[in-house]
Write a protein that holds these residues in place. Sequence first.
Motif, PDB file in Angstrom:
ATOM      1  N   GLU A  29      -1.205   1.896  -3.044  1.00  0.00           N
ATOM      2  CA  GLU A  29      -2.482   0.983  -2.838  1.00  0.00           C
ATOM      3  C   GLU A  29      -3.696   1.534  -3.528  1.00  0.00           C
ATOM      4  OE1 GLU A  29      -4.652  -0.984   0.993  1.00  0.00           O
ATOM      5  OE2 GLU A  29      -3.479   0.740   1.330  1.00  0.00           O
TER       6      GLU A  29
ATOM      7  N   LEU B 190      -3.493   0.865  -7.185  1.00  0.00           N
ATOM      8  CA  LEU B 190      -3.739  -0.358  -7.341  1.00  0.00           C
ATOM      9  C   LEU B 190      -5.304  -0.893  -7.419  1.00  0.00           C
ATOM     10  CD1 LEU B 190      -0.882  -2.397  -5.432  1.00  0.00           C
ATOM     11  CD2 LEU B 190      -1.020  -2.121  -8.021  1.00  0.00           C
TER      12      LEU B 190
ATOM     13  N   TYR C 136      -6.856   0.101 -10.662  1.00  0.00           N
ATOM     14  CA  TYR C 136      -6.837  -1.070 -11.764  1.00  0.00           C
ATOM     15  C   TYR C 136      -7.658  -1.856 -11.316  1.00  0.00           C
ATOM     16  CZ  TYR C 136      -3.057   1.680 -13.861  1.00  0.00           C
ATOM     17  OH  TYR C 136      -2.566   2.626 -14.352  1.00  0.00           O
ATOM     18  N   ASN C 137      -8.355  -2.197 -10.335  1.00  0.00           N
ATOM     19  CA  ASN C 137      -9.180  -3.259  -9.851  1.00  0.00           C
ATOM     20  C   ASN C 137     -10.537  -2.984 -10.496  1.00  0.00           C
ATOM     21  OD1 ASN C 137      -8.319  -5.342  -8.782  1.00  0.00           O
ATOM     22  ND2 ASN C 137      -9.229  -5.078  -6.721  1.00  0.00           N
TER      23      ASN C 137
ATOM     24  N   VAL D 134      -0.048  -6.019 -14.281  1.00  0.00           N
ATOM     25  CA  VAL D 134       0.561  -4.963 -13.690  1.00  0.00           C
ATOM     26  C   VAL D 134       2.246  -5.384 -13.272  1.00  0.00           C
ATOM     27  CG1 VAL D 134       0.928  -3.424 -11.732  1.00  0.00           C
ATOM     28  CG2 VAL D 134      -1.295  -3.817 -12.916  1.00  0.00           C
TER      29      VAL D 134
ATOM     30  N   ILE E 277       5.247  -3.759 -11.150  1.00  0.00           N
ATOM     31  CA  ILE E 277       5.649  -2.757 -10.388  1.00  0.00           C
ATOM     32  C   ILE E 277       7.065  -2.472 -10.436  1.00  0.00           C
ATOM     33  CG2 ILE E 277       5.579  -1.728  -8.012  1.00  0.00           C
ATOM     34  CD1 ILE E 277       3.107  -3.214  -7.558  1.00  0.00           C
TER      35      ILE E 277
ATOM     36  N   ILE F 211       2.196  -4.922  -1.488  1.00  0.00           N
ATOM     37  CA  ILE F 211       2.099  -5.639  -2.936  1.00  0.00           C
ATOM     38  C   ILE F 211       1.544  -7.093  -2.687  1.00  0.00           C
ATOM     39  CG2 ILE F 211       3.036  -6.535  -5.006  1.00  0.00           C
ATOM     40  CD1 ILE F 211       5.083  -3.943  -4.531  1.00  0.00           C
TER      41      ILE F 211
ATOM     42  N   ALA G 126      -6.319  -8.539  -5.943  1.00  0.00           N
ATOM     43  CA  ALA G 126      -6.153  -8.009  -7.034  1.00  0.00           C
ATOM     44  C   ALA G 126      -6.918  -8.769  -8.322  1.00  0.00           C
ATOM     45  CB  ALA G 126      -4.795  -7.696  -7.846  1.00  0.00           C
TER      46      ALA G 126
ATOM     47  N   ILE H 107      -0.013  -9.348 -10.619  1.00  0.00           N
ATOM     48  CA  ILE H 107       1.243  -8.532 -10.273  1.00  0.00           C
ATOM     49  C   ILE H 107       2.398  -9.030 -10.267  1.00  0.00           C
ATOM     50  CG2 ILE H 107       1.733  -6.819  -8.613  1.00  0.00           C
ATOM     51  CD1 ILE H 107      -1.124  -6.624  -7.784  1.00  0.00           C
TER      52      ILE H 107
END
Length: 271
Positions: A18, A21, A24-25, A34, A36, A49, A56, A60
């Motif tokens: 988390e 992630l 990357y935000n 992204v 995963i 997720i 996000a 993803i």
Amino acid sequence: MKDISIIISTYNSEAYLELVLYGYNYQTLNNFEVVIADDGSRASTKELIENFKKIAKYPIKHVWHEDNGFQKSQILNKAIVNCSCDYIIMSDGDCIPRKDFVETHHHHKEDGYFLSGGYFMLPMSISKIITKESIEKGECFDLKWLKSKGLKSSFKNNKLNSKGSKAKLLNSITPTKATWNGHNASGWKKDILTVNGFDERMQYGGQDRELGERLVNLGLKSKQIRYSAVVIHLDHPRGYKTKESINKNLKIRENTRNSKVIKTPFGIEKL
């Protein structure tokens, strides 16, 4: 259409994933997806997720297979196939990117090359106190803040405060070779497919380096960006690290170098 696919590997580590992630935000360049690569995590990882997709700033994809021990090479190959972009960055679910991480890889990418980044390992005591807020504010990349939390002085701290000409100089003089490092590396999807991805015989210990060695055998060169593309590595136990796995992988890598292997028969396509 996005320009870059970012593969993030994970296994039963929702709290760290988390945080990654969130990293990357807050990127300065947002034109990426992204993917995963999930090596058989429990249902709570999928739940995390799915919830994160709602906030996000990037699409993803969650690529998962059944848990069969440490099979990172297998799930990474499945993730590579699922990447929709021509260029791929690879990192791990315990490596938080600095806000200029994607932009740095994008800036340095070049046909005929792959990029070799490094990481800054945080001690366990500091890893446990990293939060969404400290990522958003950039505090966890700030030496003053980290030292206030107990970080000791070290030459390695230059990884966090080197930019521009200083980073370029340190990249050029570091004795560390520009290898493919699974926590921070990037290259063209076409090249990764040409060498047939990761060797799925390999478990923990150097499977990323072996991929890079086959890319070199293909004729690619590598660029060193360890002081430019920054990720902080959160500490954790490594129960999957075994002497047998490392020794087996060393023999495979030795054969790759000595026989100039380009395309593994044990990769994405089974030859």
